[in-house]
Design a protein around this motif. Structure first.
Motif: not given
Length: 195
Positions: A51-56, A79, A81, A84, A109
């Motif tokens: 899953s993707i980090d919100d900031r990324l 992205d 991931r 990061f 990021v």
């Protein structure tokens, strides 16, 4: 009784947290299997689809819009991931300048710039033009299900239930062996691009 409660608490904790997803590491295009036509066979979504980090995710969304606005100078953003990191793709010297300016806007990021050979505009046109191959009436063209962008490799993915030599040859003749990769999965749904 205490031992039973300790095991119960530990089991609840383990099942509530669950196993962690393996990190997604970049996969070089050289690792793609190849059809006899030379067309790359892209693997499906693997177990590392983290899953993707919100900031990324936010930075990727903005980079995608920026690439759309500068479609002839930039390629697909990616992205990354596993690391990061947001990767911005420059096609032209102007694209490199734009990417450098954009990456300096203070994102939350790390941003890396890569050089690519295919622009966002070119890849989007390929996605749309692949519908023509689906409509050619070639054996297997009825099994073409979708097209999508492959941000990691700055190319287009065409999804098929099965890949025939005729469809592969038509793709290679029109786009070469690097701009498009095929993802084969017999479980893809019943609706094709020619429907």
């Amino acid at each position: 009784m205490i031992r039973f409660l300790a095991i119960l608490v530990l089991a609840t904790f383990v099942f509530a947290i669950g196993p962690s997803e393996p990190a997604c590491q970049p996969r070089p295009t050289e690792s793609d299997a190849r059809h006899q036509s030379g067309l790359a066979l892209a693997p499906g979504r693997g177990s590392c689809h983290a899953s993707i980090d919100d900031r990324l995710g936010l930075a990727y969304d903005r980079a995608y819009r920026f690439a759309e606005e500068n479609a002839t100078d930039l390629g697909y953003p990616w992205d990354d991931r596993g690391n990061f990191t947001l990767v911005v793709s420059a096609v032209t010297p102007r694209g490199r300048v734009l990417a450098e300016q954009w990456s300096g806007l203070g994102w939350e990021v790390p941003v890396r710039i890569r050089s690519v050979t295919r622009s966002f505009a070119e890849l989007e046109q390929i996605k749309h033009d692949l519908i023509d191959i689906a409509r050619m009436g070639l054996p297997g063209s009825e099994d073409i299900r979708f097209t999508t962008g492959d941000s990691e490799h700055n190319r287009v993915i065409i999804g098929v239930q099965r890949l025939t030599d005729e469809v592969a040859a038509a793709i290679v003749a029109r786009y070469g062996m690097e701009a498009v990769a095929v993802q084969v999965d017999p479980r893809y749904g019943p609706f094709g691009l020619r429907d």
